[in-house]
Design an enzyme around this catalytic site. Structure first.
Site, PDB file in Angstrom:
ATOM      1  N   CYS A 154      73.171 107.927  27.126  1.00 23.26           N
ATOM      2  CA  CYS A 154      74.541 107.427  27.047  1.00 23.26           C
ATOM      3  C   CYS A 154      74.514 105.969  26.621  1.00 23.26           C
ATOM      4  O   CYS A 154      73.664 105.205  27.085  1.00 23.26           O
ATOM      5  CB  CYS A 154      75.197 107.557  28.426  1.00 23.26           C
ATOM      6  SG  CYS A 154      76.878 106.929  28.467  1.00 23.26           S
ATOM      7  N   LEU A 155      75.447 105.584  25.759  1.00 23.85           N
ATOM      8  CA  LEU A 155      75.501 104.199  25.287  1.00 23.85           C
ATOM      9  C   LEU A 155      75.760 103.218  26.427  1.00 23.85           C
ATOM     10  O   LEU A 155      75.436 102.041  26.316  1.00 23.85           O
ATOM     11  CB  LEU A 155      76.603 104.052  24.223  1.00 23.85           C
ATOM     12  CG  LEU A 155      76.411 104.877  22.945  1.00 23.85           C
ATOM     13  CD1 LEU A 155      77.643 104.773  22.060  1.00 23.85           C
ATOM     14  CD2 LEU A 155      75.159 104.434  22.192  1.00 23.85           C
ATOM     15  N   GLY A 164      78.847 110.030  20.576  1.00 24.57           N
ATOM     16  CA  GLY A 164      80.141 110.094  21.234  1.00 24.57           C
ATOM     17  C   GLY A 164      80.448 108.762  21.885  1.00 24.57           C
ATOM     18  O   GLY A 164      79.539 108.022  22.274  1.00 24.57           O
ATOM     19  N   GLN A 202      84.482 103.447  27.805  1.00 22.25           N
ATOM     20  CA  GLN A 202      83.261 102.712  27.439  1.00 22.25           C
ATOM     21  C   GLN A 202      83.565 101.440  26.646  1.00 22.25           C
ATOM     22  O   GLN A 202      82.682 100.597  26.484  1.00 22.25           O
ATOM     23  CB  GLN A 202      82.321 103.596  26.613  1.00 22.25           C
ATOM     24  CG  GLN A 202      81.717 104.735  27.428  1.00 22.25           C
ATOM     25  CD  GLN A 202      80.776 105.549  26.571  1.00 22.25           C
ATOM     26  OE1 GLN A 202      81.200 106.415  25.810  1.00 22.25           O
ATOM     27  NE2 GLN A 202      79.479 105.277  26.683  1.00 22.25           N
ATOM     28  N   HIS A 219      80.023 115.766  28.269  1.00 24.77           N
ATOM     29  CA  HIS A 219      79.686 114.360  28.527  1.00 24.77           C
ATOM     30  C   HIS A 219      80.945 113.480  28.381  1.00 24.77           C
ATOM     31  O   HIS A 219      81.193 112.590  29.202  1.00 24.77           O
ATOM     32  CB  HIS A 219      78.592 113.949  27.529  1.00 24.77           C
ATOM     33  CG  HIS A 219      78.052 112.570  27.696  1.00 24.77           C
ATOM     34  ND1 HIS A 219      76.749 112.330  28.072  1.00 24.77           N
ATOM     35  CD2 HIS A 219      78.624 111.345  27.513  1.00 24.77           C
ATOM     36  CE1 HIS A 219      76.555 111.012  28.127  1.00 24.77           C
ATOM     37  NE2 HIS A 219      77.672 110.397  27.784  1.00 24.77           N
ATOM     38  N   GLU A 220      81.748 113.764  27.345  1.00 24.32           N
ATOM     39  CA  GLU A 220      82.944 112.945  27.095  1.00 24.32           C
ATOM     40  C   GLU A 220      84.015 113.188  28.147  1.00 24.32           C
ATOM     41  O   GLU A 220      84.628 112.234  28.631  1.00 24.32           O
ATOM     42  CB  GLU A 220      83.492 113.205  25.682  1.00 24.32           C
ATOM     43  CG  GLU A 220      82.562 112.741  24.560  1.00 24.32           C
ATOM     44  CD  GLU A 220      82.081 111.307  24.735  1.00 24.32           C
ATOM     45  OE1 GLU A 220      82.906 110.432  25.057  1.00 24.32           O
ATOM     46  OE2 GLU A 220      80.878 111.064  24.568  1.00 24.32           O
ATOM     47  N   HIS A 224      83.187 111.260  31.148  1.00 21.57           N
ATOM     48  CA  HIS A 224      83.532 109.830  31.053  1.00 21.57           C
ATOM     49  C   HIS A 224      84.988 109.609  31.443  1.00 21.57           C
ATOM     50  O   HIS A 224      85.313 108.638  32.125  1.00 21.57           O
ATOM     51  CB  HIS A 224      83.345 109.319  29.615  1.00 21.57           C
ATOM     52  CG  HIS A 224      81.971 108.790  29.327  1.00 21.57           C
ATOM     53  ND1 HIS A 224      81.390 107.785  30.055  1.00 21.57           N
ATOM     54  CD2 HIS A 224      81.070 109.124  28.367  1.00 21.57           C
ATOM     55  CE1 HIS A 224      80.186 107.522  29.557  1.00 21.57           C
ATOM     56  NE2 HIS A 224      79.956 108.324  28.536  1.00 21.57           N
TER      57      HIS A 224
HETATM   58 NI    NI Z   1      78.199 108.448  27.415  1.00 21.72          NI
END
Ligand code: NI
Length: 170
Positions: free
Chosen positions: A94-95, A48, A53, A136-137, A140
């Site tokens: 998470c990225l 995701g 991000q 999670h999204e 964000h």
């Molecule tokens: Ni993330």
């Protein structure tokens, strides 16, 4: 198509509440932005990626949890969680917080409403990894990272590691 820079924990764009997407207003730019987001996410094998991000505070995410090993791309524009059920305690990453994984509590099943890449509304039930990705999204887009769900004591333990992470990308 471009690989975009992924903003990391500690950068302010990740802490902001993103604003809703006006599909009509960004119709011209949306296809390229989505293409770049897919390319960026897939270049680092993520499941995701949210617009903040990549430095854009819009309520837009792309998700592909590869059910049964096959790609299934989902575009989440202005996503909302309509209902939540059950709970799981699983490891998440998470990225924007590279290299750090921690167990956090999430709802086991959620129903999501969002717009797709054409601005068409849809609803979808998620469970397992998909349910976690949806939560999670949306987090964000509300300026929250998964580490914000950790208990205070857990976060204290991770503090030195988070500081080190930050040093490596500055
Ligand atoms: Ni993330």
């Amino acid at each position: 198509m471009a690989i975009l820079r992924i903003f990391k924990h500690g950068e302010s764009v990740l802490k902001k509440v993103s604003r809703p997407v006006d599909c009509g207003a960004i119709r011209g730019e949306l296809p390229k932005l989505l293409k770049d987001m897919w390319a960026t996410m897939e270049s680092v094998r993520g499941v995701g990626l949210a617009a903040p991000q990549v430095g854009i505070n819009l309520r837009l995410s792309v998700v592909d949890v590869r059910p049964e090993g096959k790609s299934k791309r989902l575009v989440l524009i202005n996503p909302e969680i309509l209902s939540r059920e059950g709970s799981v305690f699983e490891e998440e990453g998470c990225l924007s917080v590279p290299g750090l994984y921690a167990k956090i509590q999430r709802f086991a099943r959620v129903r999501l409403r969002a717009l797709d890449e054409h601005g068409e509304p849809y609803e979808m039930d998620g469970e397992g990894l998909l349910a976690r990705a949806f939560q999670h999204e949306v987090d964000h887009l509300d300026g929250r990272l998964f580490i914000d769900h950790l208990a205070f004591a857990e976060r204290l333990k991770l503090m030195p590691l988070l500081k080190d992470l930050r040093r490596t990308w500055q």
